[in-house]
Design a protein around this motif. Structure first.
Motif, PDB file in Angstrom:
ATOM      1  N   ARG A 178      12.506 -15.976 -32.609  1.00 48.10           N
ATOM      2  CA  ARG A 178      13.455 -16.425 -31.581  1.00 48.10           C
ATOM      3  C   ARG A 178      12.831 -17.393 -30.582  1.00 48.10           C
ATOM      4  O   ARG A 178      13.539 -17.933 -29.722  1.00 48.10           O
ATOM      5  N   GLU A 179      11.522 -17.605 -30.651  1.00 45.99           N
ATOM      6  CA  GLU A 179      10.849 -18.474 -29.689  1.00 45.99           C
ATOM      7  C   GLU A 179      10.831 -19.910 -30.212  1.00 45.99           C
ATOM      8  O   GLU A 179      10.347 -20.171 -31.313  1.00 45.99           O
ATOM      9  N   THR A 180      11.334 -20.841 -29.424  1.00 41.81           N
ATOM     10  CA  THR A 180      11.376 -22.250 -29.835  1.00 41.81           C
ATOM     11  C   THR A 180      10.239 -23.064 -29.235  1.00 41.81           C
ATOM     12  O   THR A 180      10.160 -24.269 -29.461  1.00 41.81           O
ATOM     13  N   LEU A 181       9.362 -22.435 -28.452  1.00 40.07           N
ATOM     14  CA  LEU A 181       8.277 -23.130 -27.736  1.00 40.07           C
ATOM     15  C   LEU A 181       8.822 -24.127 -26.727  1.00 40.07           C
ATOM     16  O   LEU A 181       8.128 -25.043 -26.299  1.00 40.07           O
ATOM     17  N   ARG A 238      18.189 -11.565 -26.660  1.00 37.90           N
ATOM     18  CA  ARG A 238      17.758 -12.857 -26.124  1.00 37.90           C
ATOM     19  C   ARG A 238      16.364 -12.767 -25.525  1.00 37.90           C
ATOM     20  O   ARG A 238      16.034 -11.829 -24.811  1.00 37.90           O
ATOM     21  N   SER A 239      15.549 -13.769 -25.819  1.00 37.29           N
ATOM     22  CA  SER A 239      14.242 -13.883 -25.180  1.00 37.29           C
ATOM     23  C   SER A 239      14.425 -14.329 -23.736  1.00 37.29           C
ATOM     24  O   SER A 239      15.278 -15.184 -23.453  1.00 37.29           O
ATOM     25  N   PRO A 240      13.642 -13.792 -22.806  1.00 32.62           N
ATOM     26  CA  PRO A 240      13.714 -14.274 -21.413  1.00 32.62           C
ATOM     27  C   PRO A 240      13.366 -15.754 -21.292  1.00 32.62           C
ATOM     28  O   PRO A 240      13.649 -16.373 -20.266  1.00 32.62           O
ATOM     29  N   ARG A 241      12.770 -16.316 -22.329  1.00 37.68           N
ATOM     30  CA  ARG A 241      12.347 -17.715 -22.302  1.00 37.68           C
ATOM     31  C   ARG A 241      13.326 -18.641 -23.013  1.00 37.68           C
ATOM     32  O   ARG A 241      13.053 -19.823 -23.185  1.00 37.68           O
ATOM     33  N   GLU A 242      14.441 -18.092 -23.450  1.00 43.46           N
ATOM     34  CA  GLU A 242      15.434 -18.880 -24.174  1.00 43.46           C
ATOM     35  C   GLU A 242      16.812 -18.676 -23.561  1.00 43.46           C
ATOM     36  O   GLU A 242      17.097 -17.629 -22.964  1.00 43.46           O
ATOM     37  N   ALA A 243      17.683 -19.663 -23.748  1.00 40.71           N
ATOM     38  CA  ALA A 243      19.016 -19.613 -23.146  1.00 40.71           C
ATOM     39  C   ALA A 243      20.004 -18.788 -23.951  1.00 40.71           C
ATOM     40  O   ALA A 243      21.014 -18.324 -23.416  1.00 40.71           O
ATOM     41  N   SER A 244      19.750 -18.619 -25.254  1.00 41.00           N
ATOM     42  CA  SER A 244      20.715 -17.944 -26.117  1.00 41.00           C
ATOM     43  C   SER A 244      20.031 -16.881 -26.957  1.00 41.00           C
ATOM     44  O   SER A 244      18.839 -16.977 -27.280  1.00 41.00           O
TER      45      SER A 244
END
Length: 653
Positions: A111-114, A129-135
């Protein structure tokens, strides 16, 4: 110098059927010297140089196992593709030819897009959802999870066939395998709801391809008591995983994206106190990583039960780190400062702020051109005067002294270090002092004469064949009218411990570029006990110039602090007890109470006006040409030394 036989880190270690020459491991990292998913010649050059520096095991990073785990720039190695084996073989041979064990780390980002764009939908164990991603990501179906297992199997087989001794599975830092291990992210109700199920299948599948060659598993302690993958979780999961699907070693680190590469505010290895617990939990070889820089910490980790100690950025800063450390010559190691600048920006590839020898593809070093101010026909060969004992001047003097040149360094300041020493005075920025200390010690060991607190006279300078100006820059004071005490950020950093106790409401006027001058003023004011700090910026946010890692870690440090940020505003004037703000768009004005105003002004070159003597060449480097980063100063200092040395070879005695 500590004798190498006194250090546990120098002892060989047996890993499966392999013998490691010492206990120091270059853990997974990459320079992005990859084109269309295939490592380039520049990539092999980097790994060859690192392996030649004495690391026992070198783990390559940035290697993906499936198309959905890549980025549009395609600077991750695409391990599933058999057609890139020759390129991967060059990488493996570069490492093994240098005497190191070569391990390929394999990752699926999940789920991490960097933080980059992607052509594919992010995936994970569940739609959490990852806290580092919007979706939220797409939750993998059972069949798709089996496809992930196959992707790891194929990638591992390709890596070993290309010459790697083994592979490491990246099950840390919040990536896909870690998402399945996490009690928070893995909410599945099928067989893969068992947190170790995916990893066991991956290990077993790879075993069918590579036999008993090493398979390492990297895991990370994720921050927060409710992270789902804390230290207690790992202590439970690792023995269970090894019992079901035996693997060769455990590599334990900390953090997730934007925190797993700690900045210089982290001054001690985060896992040092946990080594004994980890050792008690696992019987297989234990590699601990992150934040290790100095022999005393490495030795403590080994004494507490670690078998191997890993690090990445110290090897980027000095590829001879292991050779020097095992020889007991720690003083000679060019230190990683933890600045997270060149090694984390990939423009176009990873570099290093303190290592001028690490350049982009096709370059033997970081590109740098000193400013040639005056070239007089050389009537003599002779000594060199370097004016300025900051990073540029000291780097120049070090390099010259190593060629056998006679060199003297002058500085009007009473201490060496220049802007680096000033930056190190700020709260949470001690890493720069490591560079200052290293350069100062090297000058001492090389016998370079350093004269502080004085300027050479014209008659003294006339004795030198070459002059290198490395006199730095100075910050301009902003002309803010009014009564409030106002200091430049330079002045404030030099005395904040004395200023803040008598002025506890601090206003900081940034220049809008969001770099460390304003950030350090804020953190230093808070460290000195400021009751209230307000950052005012004409820009659209706070710390916008920092790398993602530095910005995330900064915000974590500032959580709960008495700090306000007033964006898109400037200061028009001050009163005895505050400042007048004006919004840059609508012009609305407001008042802000403050006891002192700190301004971040433009830095301008500080260059003396010299009249060169006959046969004398003058060059300028670093901030006295144009104020920039320490990376420019160090690289130009080195380049100036090379230019002087080349000129001296052709000089007429």
């Amino acid at each position: 110098m500590t004798h190498s036989t006194d250090l546990a880190l120098s002892a060989p270690f047996t890993l499966g059927a392999l013998t490691l020459r010492n206990r120091l491991v270059a853990t997974a990292h990459a320079t992005a010297a990859v084109t269309d998913g295939a490592p380039t010649e520049a990539d092999a050059t980097y790994w060859r140089r690192l392996a030649q520096g004495g690391a026992a095991m070198v783990i390559t990073g940035g290697t993906a196992v499936a198309p959905e785990s890549t980025l549009p720039q395609r600077y991750l190695t695409e391990a599933w593709r058999p057609e890139i084996k020759d390129a991967v073989r060059r990488r493996a041979e570069a490492i093994t030819d240098g005497g190191a064990v070569a391990i390929a780390q394999l990752v699926h980002l999940g789920r991490e897009t960097l933080g980059a764009g992607t052509y594919y939908a992010p995936v994970s164990a569940a739609a959490v959802r990852s806290p580092r991603e919007a979706s939220a990501p797409h939750a993998l179906t059972t069949g798709e999870v089996r496809g992930v297992v196959d992707a790891f199997r194929i990638s591992a087989a390709n890596s070993v066939q290309a010459g790697f001794h083994g592979v490491e599975l990246h099950a840390g830092h919040g990536y896909l395998l870690a998402q399945f291990l996490s009690g928070v992210n893995n909410t599945r109700d099928d067989a893969y709801g068992d947190r170790i199920a995916l990893l066991t299948q991956v290990i077993d599948a790879i075993r069918t391809e590579i036999g008993q060659l090493p398979i390492g598993v990297r895991v990370s302690v994720e921050p927060g008591k409710d992270s789902g993958l804390g230290l207690d979780d790992l202590i439970e999961l690792l023995p269970r995983l090894d019992a079901v699907s035996p693997f060769t070693y455990a590599n334990v680190t900390t953090g997730v994206r934007n925190t797993y590469v700690p900045g210089m505010a982290t001054t001690r290895p985060p896992l040092l106190d946990a080594v004994a617990r980890l050792r008690a939990a696992v019987t297989l070889p234990l590699l601990v990583s992150q934040g290790f820089r100095v022999a005393v910490d490495i030795e403590r980790a080994l004494d507490a039960g670690a078998d191997l100690v890993g690090m990445a950025r110290p090897f980027i800063a000095d590829p001879d780190f292991a050779r020097k450390m095992t020889a007991g010559d720690e003083r000679a190691i060019r230190p990683c400062t933890g600045c997270n600048e060149g090694c984390r920006t990939f423009e176009p590839t990873g570099t290093c702020s303190v290592n001028p020898e690490l350049g982009p593809p096709g370059a033997a070093a970081r590109p740098a051109v000193p400013l040639l101010l005056t070239r007089r026909p050389a009537s003599r060969s002779g000594s060199v005067a370097v004016l300025g004992a900051g990073p540029a001047g000291m780097e120049c003097a070090m390099a010259l002294a190593r060629t056998g040149a006679t060199v003297a360094v002058f500085d009007t300041a009473r201490e060496v270090g220049g802007q680096a020493r000033l930056a190190a005075l700020a709260a949470h920025r001690p890493g720069w002092q490591k560079l200052v200390d290293f350069q100062r010690d090297q000058l001492s060991d090389l016998g370079v004469r350093v004269r502080l607190g004085t300027s050479p006279t014209s008659a003294e300078l006339a004795e030198y064949a070459h002059i290198v100006l490395a006199t730095g820059a100075e910050e301009t004071a902003l002309p803010v009218p009014g009564e409030l005490r106002t200091l430049t950020s330079t002045d404030f950093l030099g005395r904040y411990a004395d200023v803040v106790p008598r002025a506890s409401r601090v206003a900081v006027l940034d220049d809008g570029f969001g770099w460390w001058q304003g950030v350090s003023a804020v953190e230093s004011a808070l460290a000195a006990g400021a009751r209230e700090v307000t950052l005012i910026t004409p820009g659209n946010g706070f710390a916008t110039g920092l790398s993602p890692e530095n910005r995330t870690q900064l915000m974590n440090r500032l959580t709960g602090a008495p700090l306000r940020v007033v964006a898109m505003s400037g200061v028009t004037s001050t009163t005895a007890d505050g400042v007048r703000l004006r919004h840059v768009l609508d012009g609305a004005e407001t008042d802000l109470a403050a006891d002192v105003l700190v301004t971040v002004g433009e830095r301008r070159p500080r260059r003396p006006d010299l009249s060169p003597a006959d046969g004398q060449t003058v060059r300028a480097v670093g901030d006295c040409v144009v104020p920039r980063r320490i990376a420019h100063a160090v690289a130009e200092g080195r380049a100036a030394a090379e230019a002087v040395a080349a000129g001296s070879l052709t000089a007429t005695p």
